[in-house]
Design a protein around this motif. Structure first.
Motif, PDB file in Angstrom:
ATOM      1  N   VAL A 244       0.850  -1.185   0.000  1.00  0.00           N
ATOM      2  CA  VAL A 244       0.000   0.000   0.000  1.00  0.00           C
ATOM      3  C   VAL A 244       0.887   1.238   0.000  1.00  0.00           C
ATOM      4  O   VAL A 244       1.787   1.369   0.827  1.00  0.00           O
ATOM      5  CB  VAL A 244      -0.943   0.019   1.225  1.00  0.00           C
ATOM      6  N   TYR A 245       0.625   2.143  -0.944  1.00  0.00           N
ATOM      7  CA  TYR A 245       1.350   3.407  -1.020  1.00  0.00           C
ATOM      8  C   TYR A 245       0.387   4.567  -0.789  1.00  0.00           C
ATOM      9  O   TYR A 245      -0.786   4.510  -1.182  1.00  0.00           O
ATOM     10  CB  TYR A 245       2.005   3.586  -2.393  1.00  0.00           C
ATOM     11  N   ALA A 246       0.898   5.635  -0.174  1.00  0.00           N
ATOM     12  CA  ALA A 246       0.164   6.896  -0.084  1.00  0.00           C
ATOM     13  C   ALA A 246       0.487   7.704  -1.333  1.00  0.00           C
ATOM     14  O   ALA A 246       1.632   8.118  -1.540  1.00  0.00           O
ATOM     15  CB  ALA A 246       0.558   7.658   1.175  1.00  0.00           C
ATOM     16  N   VAL A 247      -0.519   7.916  -2.181  1.00  0.00           N
ATOM     17  CA  VAL A 247      -0.310   8.448  -3.530  1.00  0.00           C
ATOM     18  C   VAL A 247      -0.836   9.873  -3.630  1.00  0.00           C
ATOM     19  O   VAL A 247      -1.923  10.189  -3.123  1.00  0.00           O
ATOM     20  CB  VAL A 247      -1.011   7.550  -4.572  1.00  0.00           C
ATOM     21  N   SER A 248      -0.053  10.719  -4.316  1.00  0.00           N
ATOM     22  CA  SER A 248      -0.476  12.094  -4.601  1.00  0.00           C
ATOM     23  C   SER A 248      -0.131  12.429  -6.046  1.00  0.00           C
ATOM     24  O   SER A 248       0.951  12.058  -6.529  1.00  0.00           O
ATOM     25  CB  SER A 248       0.210  13.093  -3.670  1.00  0.00           C
ATOM     26  N   SER A 249      -1.037  13.111  -6.736  1.00  0.00           N
ATOM     27  CA  SER A 249      -0.779  13.579  -8.101  1.00  0.00           C
ATOM     28  C   SER A 249      -1.945  14.435  -8.575  1.00  0.00           C
ATOM     29  O   SER A 249      -3.110  14.067  -8.359  1.00  0.00           O
ATOM     30  CB  SER A 249      -0.595  12.403  -9.062  1.00  0.00           C
ATOM     31  N   PRO A 250      -1.673  15.563  -9.248  1.00  0.00           N
ATOM     32  CA  PRO A 250      -2.754  16.355  -9.826  1.00  0.00           C
ATOM     33  C   PRO A 250      -3.349  15.736 -11.089  1.00  0.00           C
ATOM     34  O   PRO A 250      -4.386  16.201 -11.579  1.00  0.00           O
ATOM     35  CB  PRO A 250      -2.065  17.692 -10.148  1.00  0.00           C
ATOM     36  N   HIS A 251      -2.703  14.684 -11.626  1.00  0.00           N
ATOM     37  CA  HIS A 251      -3.172  14.047 -12.855  1.00  0.00           C
ATOM     38  C   HIS A 251      -4.179  12.921 -12.593  1.00  0.00           C
ATOM     39  O   HIS A 251      -4.750  12.378 -13.542  1.00  0.00           O
ATOM     40  CB  HIS A 251      -1.989  13.475 -13.638  1.00  0.00           C
ATOM     41  N   GLY A 260      -7.066  15.558  -9.133  1.00  0.00           N
ATOM     42  CA  GLY A 260      -6.038  15.569  -8.116  1.00  0.00           C
ATOM     43  C   GLY A 260      -6.371  14.705  -6.913  1.00  0.00           C
ATOM     44  O   GLY A 260      -7.512  14.687  -6.442  1.00  0.00           O
ATOM     45  N   VAL A 261      -5.360  13.961  -6.435  1.00  0.00           N
ATOM     46  CA  VAL A 261      -5.482  13.169  -5.213  1.00  0.00           C
ATOM     47  C   VAL A 261      -4.310  13.518  -4.313  1.00  0.00           C
ATOM     48  O   VAL A 261      -3.217  13.878  -4.786  1.00  0.00           O
ATOM     49  CB  VAL A 261      -5.511  11.654  -5.498  1.00  0.00           C
ATOM     50  N   SER A 262      -4.497  13.435  -3.013  1.00  0.00           N
ATOM     51  CA  SER A 262      -3.455  13.763  -2.048  1.00  0.00           C
ATOM     52  C   SER A 262      -3.434  12.731  -0.933  1.00  0.00           C
ATOM     53  O   SER A 262      -4.406  12.588  -0.185  1.00  0.00           O
ATOM     54  CB  SER A 262      -3.687  15.165  -1.472  1.00  0.00           C
ATOM     55  N   ASN A 263      -2.347  11.974  -0.874  1.00  0.00           N
ATOM     56  CA  ASN A 263      -2.127  10.979   0.181  1.00  0.00           C
ATOM     57  C   ASN A 263      -3.269   9.967   0.299  1.00  0.00           C
ATOM     58  O   ASN A 263      -3.646   9.575   1.406  1.00  0.00           O
ATOM     59  CB  ASN A 263      -1.908  11.668   1.530  1.00  0.00           C
ATOM     60  N   VAL A 264      -3.819   9.541  -0.840  1.00  0.00           N
ATOM     61  CA  VAL A 264      -4.805   8.455  -0.803  1.00  0.00           C
ATOM     62  C   VAL A 264      -4.045   7.135  -0.852  1.00  0.00           C
ATOM     63  O   VAL A 264      -3.027   7.007  -1.546  1.00  0.00           O
ATOM     64  CB  VAL A 264      -5.809   8.559  -1.977  1.00  0.00           C
ATOM     65  N   ARG A 265      -4.503   6.159  -0.116  1.00  0.00           N
ATOM     66  CA  ARG A 265      -3.803   4.881  -0.033  1.00  0.00           C
ATOM     67  C   ARG A 265      -4.295   3.951  -1.135  1.00  0.00           C
ATOM     68  O   ARG A 265      -5.473   3.620  -1.175  1.00  0.00           O
ATOM     69  CB  ARG A 265      -3.983   4.268   1.357  1.00  0.00           C
ATOM     70  N   ALA A 266      -3.383   3.561  -1.984  1.00  0.00           N
ATOM     71  CA  ALA A 266      -3.704   2.698  -3.126  1.00  0.00           C
ATOM     72  C   ALA A 266      -2.886   1.418  -3.040  1.00  0.00           C
ATOM     73  O   ALA A 266      -1.733   1.419  -2.592  1.00  0.00           O
ATOM     74  CB  ALA A 266      -3.425   3.422  -4.442  1.00  0.00           C
TER      75      ALA A 266
END
Length: 290
Positions: A244-251, A260-266
Motif C-alpha cells: 500500500v502506497y500513499a499516492v499524490s498527483s494532480p493528474h 487531483g489526489v493527495s495521500n490516498v492509499r492505493a
C-alpha cells in the motif's frame, strides 16, 4: 473383492484441524515426508516439494482467519486435486495472495500478502507528485470486474465426491445498480467443514460467512478506481503486489468530480520493471476506503 471392478490403490494425504497457514505450508514444503525440505512442515507423501529457503514461512504462518474459517481439513488423492487447487480457494476466502517477494539479501521467496481495503491502515511509503516519472504522467481509469453474488460449496464428502453444503449470497444493492445483472464468483472450499449441527441453518451460515462476503462485496461490488504510472526503479522494486502506497498527483482522480489526489492509499496489484529503460510501472487500485 470377487466379481467387482479392478481396485486401484494410490498414495494420498489427509489433513485435519489445521490453521490455514499450517495447511498451506504443509502442501508447499512436503516432498515425501521425513523433514527433508523443512523439519516442521515436510510431513506429507507428496506436495509442491519446495525448500524452506524458497518460502517466506513467517508470512504464511501469520495468515489470519475469523472464527469458523480458522480450522480446515482436506483429503488429497495423489492423482486428483493439485496443490494449487487446494490452496487457491483458501487464499480467496481469506483475502490473501501468494507472491514472489525479495528479501534483504536479494533472494526471491514465495510469501503471503493480505489483499483488501481492511489491510490499508498503514502504507509502505509515499509516492508524491514529484516521484512520478515525467515522461508519460500517471493515468487513472476504472475496473468494472464486479462481483455481486457468491456461490460457496463446502463440506466435501470424499466418499460420494460431492459437496454437502451449497450457499448462495447476493449483494442486492449491487445487483440493483446493474439493472438486475448478476455476476457470480464460485468458491469451492473442499477443506472447510462447517461447524454447525444443521446444514440447513441459514442464519448460522450467514454469520459464518459474513467476514468473507462482506470483504468481497466491499471490494468488488462496484467499479473501482485504478492508477497507473512509472516511478523510479528503487521504489518499483519495493512495490510488491499487496503493498500500500500513499499516492499524490494532480493528474489522478478519486471518486469525486475534481482532479487531483493527495495521500490516498492505493494497493499495488502489478509491477513491471523496465529492463531496457528507466524506472518501473506500477498498477494500483484505489477502493476509496484505504
Amino acid at each position: 473383492w470377487p466379481n467387482a471392478p479392478k481396485t486401484e490403490i494410490s498414495l494420498g494425504s489427509y489433513l485435519d484441524g489445521l490453521s490455514p497457514g499450517g495447511l498451506i505450508l504443509r502442501l508447499l514444503l512436503s516432498g515425501g515426508g521425513g523433514g527433508v525440505n523443512d523439519a516442521t512442515y515436510d510431513v506429507l507423501s507428496y506436495g509442491a516439494g519446495l525448500s524452506s529457503d524458497d518460502v517466506d514461512t513467517p508470512s504464511i504462518e501469520a495468515i489470519t482467519a475469523p472464527e469458523g474459517l480458522d480450522l480446515w481439513r482436506i483429503a488429497m488423492p495423489s492423482d486428483g486435486l493439485t496443490v494449487r487447487e487446494a490452496i487457491d480457494p483458501i487464499l480467496r476466502a481469506l483475502g490473501y495472495a501468494l507472491v514472489m517477494r525479495r528479501t534483504a539479501d536479494g533472494r526471491c521467496v514465495l510469501g503471503a500478502v493480505a489483499i483488501g481495503a481492511e489491510y490499508g491502515d498503514t502504507s509502505a511509503g509515499i509516492i508524491g507528485d514529484g516521484d512520478w516519472l515525467a515522461d508519460d504522467p500517471p493515468q487513472w481509469g476504472s475496473d468494472d470486474q464486479i462481483v455481486n453474488s457468491i456461490e460457496i460449496s463446502a463440506d466435501y464428502d470424499t466418499e460420494s465426491e460431492k459437496y454437502r453444503s451449497r450457499t448462495t449470497i447476493n449483494d442486492q444493492r449491487s445487483i440493483g445498480s446493474l439493472s438486475g445483472e448478476v455476476r457470480v464468483l464460485p468458491l469451492e472450499l473442499p477443506g472447510l467443514e462447517l461447524r454447525r449441527a444443521d446444514w440447513a441453518d441459514a442464519a448460522s451460515t450467514l454469520a459464518l460467512f459474513r467476514p468473507l462476503f462482506s470483504r468481497i462485496f466491499n471490494l468488488y461490488g462496484a467499479p473501482t478506481r485504478t492508477f497507473r504510472g512509472s516511478v523510479g526503479t528503487g521504489r518499483g522494486l519495493r512495490g510488491e503486489v499487496g503493498t500500500v502506497y500513499a499516492v499524490s498527483s494532480p493528474h489522478l482522480r478519486d471518486y469525486s468530480d475534481g482532479w487531483g489526489v493527495s495521500n490516498v492509499r492505493a494497493l499495488v496489484r502489478g509491477s513491471t520493471i523496465d529492463l531496457m529503460g528507466e524506472g518501473a510501472q506500477l498498477d494500483l487500485v484505489y477502493y476509496g476506503t484505504l
